[in-house]
Write a protein that holds these residues in place. Structure first.
Motif, short mmCIF file in Angstrom:
data_model
loop_
_atom_site.label_atom_id
_atom_site.label_comp_id
_atom_site.label_asym_id
_atom_site.label_seq_id
_atom_site.Cartn_x
_atom_site.Cartn_y
_atom_site.Cartn_z
N LEU A 629 0.78 -1.21 0.03
CA LEU A 629 0.01 0.08 -0.07
C LEU A 629 0.90 1.29 -0.09
O LEU A 629 0.54 2.20 -0.60
CB LEU A 629 -0.85 0.05 1.13
N GLU A 630 1.71 1.25 0.88
CA GLU A 630 2.77 2.65 0.89
C GLU A 630 3.77 2.97 -0.21
O GLU A 630 3.81 4.07 -0.51
CB GLU A 630 3.61 2.22 2.09
N THR A 631 4.29 1.79 -0.73
CA THR A 631 5.10 2.00 -1.75
C THR A 631 4.63 1.25 -3.43
O THR A 631 5.16 1.59 -4.25
CB THR A 631 6.48 1.38 -1.64
N GLY A 632 3.55 0.55 -3.21
CA GLY A 632 3.25 -0.16 -4.54
C GLY A 632 4.01 -1.53 -4.81
O GLY A 632 3.64 -2.18 -5.64
N VAL A 633 4.97 -1.61 -3.99
CA VAL A 633 5.72 -2.83 -4.24
C VAL A 633 5.83 -3.85 -2.76
O VAL A 633 6.27 -3.00 -1.76
CB VAL A 633 7.27 -2.63 -4.81
N SER A 634 5.65 -4.92 -3.01
CA SER A 634 5.95 -5.51 -1.58
C SER A 634 7.15 -6.01 -1.39
O SER A 634 7.88 -5.94 -2.00
CB SER A 634 5.01 -7.07 -1.87
N ARG A 635 7.55 -6.29 -0.01
CA ARG A 635 8.89 -6.93 0.30
C ARG A 635 9.48 -8.01 -0.32
O ARG A 635 10.60 -7.81 -0.65
CB ARG A 635 8.89 -6.90 1.85
N SER A 636 8.60 -8.98 -0.69
CA SER A 636 8.79 -9.98 -1.40
C SER A 636 9.33 -9.65 -2.75
O SER A 636 10.36 -10.10 -3.47
CB SER A 636 7.92 -11.24 -1.35
N LYS A 637 8.38 -8.93 -3.25
CA LYS A 637 8.80 -8.49 -4.77
C LYS A 637 10.10 -7.76 -4.90
O LYS A 637 10.67 -7.76 -5.84
CB LYS A 637 7.62 -7.90 -5.44
N ARG A 638 10.25 -6.93 -3.82
CA ARG A 638 11.28 -5.81 -3.83
C ARG A 638 12.75 -6.88 -3.92
O ARG A 638 13.70 -6.56 -4.41
CB ARG A 638 11.42 -4.73 -2.78
N GLU A 639 12.63 -7.92 -3.10
CA GLU A 639 13.74 -8.84 -3.00
C GLU A 639 14.12 -9.56 -4.26
O GLU A 639 15.26 -9.64 -4.76
CB GLU A 639 13.54 -9.92 -1.87
N LYS A 640 12.86 -9.94 -4.91
CA LYS A 640 13.01 -10.40 -6.21
C LYS A 640 13.69 -9.55 -7.25
O LYS A 640 14.28 -10.13 -8.14
CB LYS A 640 11.54 -10.82 -6.69
N MET A 641 13.12 -8.22 -7.12
CA MET A 641 13.89 -7.40 -8.22
C MET A 641 15.17 -7.11 -8.00
O MET A 641 15.97 -7.02 -8.92
CB MET A 641 13.06 -5.94 -8.08
N LYS A 642 15.73 -7.28 -6.90
CA LYS A 642 17.25 -7.19 -6.49
C LYS A 642 17.94 -8.48 -7.01
O LYS A 642 19.02 -8.14 -7.63
CB LYS A 642 17.36 -7.13 -4.78
N GLU A 643 17.34 -9.60 -7.05
CA GLU A 643 17.93 -10.73 -7.37
C GLU A 643 18.05 -10.70 -8.96
O GLU A 643 18.98 -11.29 -9.59
CB GLU A 643 17.08 -11.90 -7.14
N PHE A 644 16.97 -10.09 -9.45
CA PHE A 644 17.01 -10.13 -11.02
C PHE A 644 17.99 -9.07 -11.61
O PHE A 644 18.67 -9.28 -12.62
CB PHE A 644 15.60 -9.63 -11.55
N VAL A 645 18.13 -7.96 -10.88
CA VAL A 645 19.34 -6.92 -11.09
C VAL A 645 20.88 -7.60 -10.87
O VAL A 645 21.49 -7.23 -12.02
CB VAL A 645 19.10 -5.49 -10.13
N ARG A 646 20.87 -8.28 -9.93
CA ARG A 646 22.35 -8.93 -9.71
C ARG A 646 22.47 -10.01 -11.01
O ARG A 646 23.43 -10.14 -11.45
CB ARG A 646 22.08 -9.63 -8.33
N PHE A 647 21.23 -10.80 -11.23
CA PHE A 647 21.51 -11.84 -12.54
C PHE A 647 21.84 -10.88 -13.78
O PHE A 647 22.72 -11.18 -14.48
CB PHE A 647 20.19 -12.36 -12.68
N LEU A 648 21.32 -9.62 -13.89
CA LEU A 648 21.57 -8.80 -14.93
C LEU A 648 23.08 -8.32 -15.33
O LEU A 648 23.70 -8.38 -15.95
CB LEU A 648 20.55 -7.49 -15.19
N ASN A 649 23.44 -7.94 -13.86
CA ASN A 649 24.82 -7.53 -13.98
C ASN A 649 25.69 -8.45 -14.25
O ASN A 649 26.76 -8.43 -15.09
CB ASN A 649 25.26 -7.12 -12.27
N GLU A 650 25.48 -9.88 -13.63
CA GLU A 650 26.34 -10.90 -13.94
C GLU A 650 26.39 -11.09 -15.55
O GLU A 650 27.49 -11.51 -16.19
CB GLU A 650 26.11 -12.30 -13.39
#
Length: 704
Positions: A629-650
């Protein structure tokens, strides 16, 4: 014969002046105190120019005197002011030298007219109107007595004030002959020696509750002079007494052939209603009915059932609307920080679920309610705007719906249909409850202490429970988080429920008495007004302990079974905690209680938990996560987004460019869903972190 008539008129004028003088000197109140002697004493010590006189006192003292003020206000007010000056010369002779001129201001007239009731019959009469100040011009100086220099053909000069008696009207007048020598010649005005008075124009609009259905609100211009200037701000509700006058319209000024004139009021007194909800009159009989109603143990249920009785079901939503009408207790901290007491509610639902009907009913039942549709509202129309006067070219401030609804309820329908730039304008009004404006050299802050009841449709027509609230409604999280309660209304077919609904609607259509509320709407409006005005419940220690326990338990809720290296989802924030307190206070107010008990807190927790389970629920982690509600992105999805960004970097460390299809294939091997990958690619492209060097290929930007 002519001299005899003039003598009788002069005698009559002296008689009126003498009556006014005796009124000031002799009038006593119910306690036997010389009321106006005391007021004149305070007036001289505070160096004021005006004496406020209650019209009811004049009626009590001499009805003929009161009738004279109503029928011939110009003469009566001049005689009254002259009698006051005579009294001051006798009692305080040095005071006249300091202030120059004094005024009598008359307030509390026996009859207050609606703006649309002002007709040509009242021209030149003493009138009183009540309304909302929507525009205020800057203060200017009006010439009341010009100092002329007469230059004769011989070269001689004479100086004199003109007009000799009284004050100058709307237009600057020039003498035909010199009053000193009796000859014509050239007349030059000396502005430095002339006399001026402060002058300001305001526009007063009809109160929303007085406007007949299907009509646009009427307004009237009011001219303030002397110490009345700056006595009212846009959004203020004011009772104005004065003399009704006419002036040529703009078309008449251009071509004097037309004989159309517009009304305006030359104000004598402006009484700004400082306290909210003063306009609803509650008699002793009403108060007894209200107290009797409050003693009923089922009073809350009856109030909820009386809200939109023609609409079937929705008990929780109707209860939330009832709590919104009563509101919590606003608090002002010693350092000036203000904590709002008003409750905001948002309804998100499928089409045809009676959202607009609920909003319109709430605006009607609220002691001060404004209904507006988001599709036809702009930022300026909702908050405030700076406009330019066509005649003078100057800028003035005009109040919008949120400012006009100050102290009441603003019902905003189709809030999702508003333009992005217009929606952002209500951020401040929702939390700080003020409207700040800085345009065209006008910097102002207006009060907008209104509860907001808003409604919107889901983005794709129907509400999708598999998507978070931010994906379902076209509203940014910054606005969503400011609502205390958010209700999702779904139209899901159910044979039993549909049958009950059909029977209810058919019953209402066949017999309108079936939709009769338990409590009469007028009595309910007075009940709400009475509660908001006089009831300020305090939290008991037991209630505070229960709120504390609920808050701590909700904050701990996400830790169980989670990876402690990553932060757990946050189920509730201090913003919801304050909302909980407001809801509990409003629940106590509904029964006119002066204490918030455990019963009130339990109901507030139930309502908030009901809404959080739907709008703050993270589908992936199956937990309540307020970040949805506060940010539009849940904590679990935010963690998933971070993992995807790490995968892109690699991936981009190995190759500078990659085909989109190849990237999707690699991501799916790592466990990322296809839809999520495409969503993240689009998100990173929008943020400028990825770009397409050629169609179908991706590369990272230099800042990525």
């Amino acid at each position: 014969m002519v001299e005899a008539v003039q003598g009788r008129e002069a005698k009559k004028a002296v008689d009126w002046k003498l009556k006014f003088y005796k009124f000031l000197q002799d009038f006593r109140d119910s306690a036997g105190v010389f009321k106006y002697r005391e007021r004149i004493f305070r007036m001289t010590h505070m160096m004021q120019k005006s004496l406020v006189v209650d019209f009811s006192d004049v009626i009590l003292y001499d009805r003929e005197l009161a009738r004279h003020i109503e029928e011939e206000p110009d003469k009566a007010l001049e005689e009254f002011s002259s009698a006051l000056m005579e009294y001051l010369e006798k009692e305080q002779p040095e005071y006249k030298e300091v202030v120059g001129k004094v005024y009598v201001r008359i307030r509390q007239p026996p009859r207050v007219l609606k703006i649309r009731e002002l007709t040509s019959d009242y021209i030149g009469k003493f009138v009183a109107v009540e309304g909302i100040v929507t525009r205020v011009t800057r203060v200017e100086a009006k010439l009341v007595k010009a100092h002329y220099i007469h230059i004769t053909p011989d070269g001689d000069t004479h100086e004199f004030d003109f007009p000799e008696h009284g004050e100058m009207g709307e237009r600057i007048e020039k003498p035909v002959v010199c009053p000193v020598c009796g000859r014509t010649g050239r007349f030059e005005i000396d502005l430095e020696k002339s006399k001026f008075v402060d002058w300001q124009k305001v526009v007063v609009q009809e109160r929303p509750e007085e406007i007949p259905p299907g009509q646009i609100p009427r307004s009237i211009e009011v001219v303030l002079t002397g110490d009345l200037v700056d006595s009212a701000r846009p959004g203020d509700r004011a009772l104005i007494t004065g003399v009704l006058r006419v002036m040529p319209t703009q078309a008449v000024q251009k071509a004097m052939g037309r004989s159309v004139f517009s009304f305006y009021i030359e104000a004598n007194h402006v009484d700004v209603q400082q306290k909210v909800l003063e306009e609803i009159e509650i008699t002793r009989e009403d108060e007894e009915k209200i107290r009797e109603l409050a003693r009923d143990p089922w009073v809350r249920e009856k109030i909820v059932a009386s809200i939109a009785p023609s609409i079937y079901g929705y008990y929780d939503i109707k209860e939330a609307i009832a709590l919104l009408l009563f509101g919590g207790v606003p608090k002002v901290m010693p350092d000036g920080t203000r904590i709002r007491g008003d409750i905001h509610v948002l309804l998100v639902g499928d089409p045809g679920t009676a959202k607009s009907q609920l909003l319109q009913y709430t605006a009607r039942i609220a002691p001060r309610g404004i209904y507006t549709s988001g599709k036809g509202s702009t930022a300026a129309g909702l908050t405030a705007t700076v406009l330019r006067d066509k005649n003078t070219g100057e800028y003035y401030l005009e109040a919008g719906a949120m400012v006009i609804a100050d102290g009441g309820v603003a019902a905003i329908d189709e809030i999702d249909k508003m333009r992005e730039e217009d929606r952002s304008a209500i951020h401040e009004a929702l939390e700080q409850q003020t409207v700040s404006i800085a345009k065209a050299g006008i910097v102002a802050r207006l009060n907008a202490r209104a509860s907001v009841l808003a409604a919107g449709n889901p983005r794709f027509g129907r509400y999708d429970l598999t998507q978070p609230i931010s994906k379902n409604i076209d509203l940014p999280p910054t606005i969503l988080s400011r609502f205390d309660l958010i209700f999702v209304i779904q139209d899901i077919p159910s044979p039993e429920k549909d049958r009950r609904l059909a029977r209810h609607i058919l019953g209402v259509h066949s017999d309108i008495e079936k939709a009769k509320p338990f409590i009469d709407p007028q009595l309910l409006k007075k009940y709400v007004s009475y509660a908001r005005k006089y009831v300020r419940p305090q939290l008991t220690p037991e209630a505070m302990r229960l709120i504390e326990e609920f808050y701590v338990a909700m904050r701990k809720g996400g830790i169980k079974g989670e990876d402690l290296k990553s932060p757990p989802p946050i189920a509730i924030t201090p913003r919801q905690l304050e909302g909980l307190i407001r809801l509990a206070e409003a629940h106590a107010k509904m029964a006119l209680k002066d204490k918030v008990t455990i019963e009130d807190v339990e109901e507030a927790i139930r309502l908030m938990y009901t809404t959080l389970r739907k709008v703050g629920f993270d589908i992936e982690s199956k937990t309540i996560d307020i970040d949805v509600l506060e940010t539009g992105v849940s904590r679990s999805k935010r963690e998933k987004m971070k993992e995807f960004v790490r995968f892109l970097n690699e991936t981009f460390e190995q190759v500078p460019e990659i085909e989109v299809s190849q990237l999707v294939k690699l991501a799916r091997e790592k466990g990322f869903e296809k839809d999520f990958v495409y969503e993240m690619i689009q998100y990173l492209k929008n943020n400028g972190e990825l770009y397409e060097p050629m169609p179908g290929k991706l590369a990272k930007t230099s800042r990525y």
